[in-house]
Design an enzyme around this catalytic site. Structure first.
Site, PDB file in Angstrom:
ATOM      1  CG  HIS A   8      -0.182   0.052   2.520  1.00  0.00           C
ATOM      2  ND1 HIS A   8       0.361   1.212   3.045  1.00  0.00           N
ATOM      3  CD2 HIS A   8       0.130  -0.917   3.403  1.00  0.00           C
ATOM      4  CE1 HIS A   8       0.950   0.950   4.182  1.00  0.00           C
ATOM      5  NE2 HIS A   8       0.835  -0.346   4.426  1.00  0.00           N
ATOM      6  CD  GLU A  87       1.997  -5.650   8.019  1.00  0.00           C
ATOM      7  OE1 GLU A  87       2.232  -6.844   7.718  1.00  0.00           O
ATOM      8  OE2 GLU A  87       2.722  -4.702   7.660  1.00  0.00           O
TER       9      GLU A  87
END
Length: 187
Positions: A8, A87
């Site tokens: 990201h 994550e």
């Protein structure tokens, strides 16, 4: 299956060197610009399916990448969120500075953090499942730096140190259902 694995764009936590993990921190202005510019990194690919982490910073980056890839078919794709691309959980380290995290790691304090091997295993399960569904397809998967590092290192694809996977970097892998072959790394 070809996998385009991307991190990201930047968040304020990235900018301020803070641990994010599962904390849903949005892209900052720079992260939005990075996501838009990263569209060029996937221009040469006809992506068949797109996935992202359930966290907004990964989903938004995937959308910016697809919408700015100058490929009309890419722009039409939906981005499917999958929790296995979230994550790594950094447990009690989420929201602390990198310095505090580093000191804790040096002291052997895990604070409930997810192991790299656990994170890598869930990503491998995700890719195996997607291979069975789409063996000849090209997939975009936008997720997180710690997760990508854990996956590549733990699965013996490439040894990657902390901090190496930069915002909106793209790595390309081919996967035959058994082995991952790294084609491009961190471009």
């Amino acid at each position: 299956m070809r996998i385009i694995l991307a991190r990201h764009g930047e968040t304020d936590y990235n900018k301020n060197k803070m641990v994010q993990g599962h904390t849903d921190i949005p892209l900052n202005e720079e992260g939005i610009h990075q996501g838009i510019a990263a569209g060029k990194k996937i221009e040469g690919y006809d992506i068949d399916i797109a996935y992202s982490s359930v966290l907004g910073r990964a989903y938004d980056t995937a959308r910016y990448m697809l919408d700015n890839s100058n490929n009309e078919d890419n722009k039409k794709l939906a981005v499917i969120k999958d929790k296995r691309l979230i994550e790594k959980s950094y447990g009690g380290y989420e929201g602390v500075s990198f310095a505090e995290y580093g000191a804790g790691m040096k002291a052997g304090e895990t604070r409930g953090m997810e192991l790299d091997s656990e994170a890598a295993d869930r990503v491998e399960v995700f890719f195996k499942e997607k291979y069975e569904e789409h063996p000849e397809k090209t997939m975009l998967a936008v997720c997180h730096g710690g997760l990508i590092r854990s996956f590549l290192t733990q699965k013996g694809i490439k040894e990657v140190g902390r901090g190496v996977i930069v915002n909106t970097s793209v790595s390309v892998l081919d996967y035959d259902g058994e082995r991952f072959e790294l084609i491009e790394f961190n471009k």
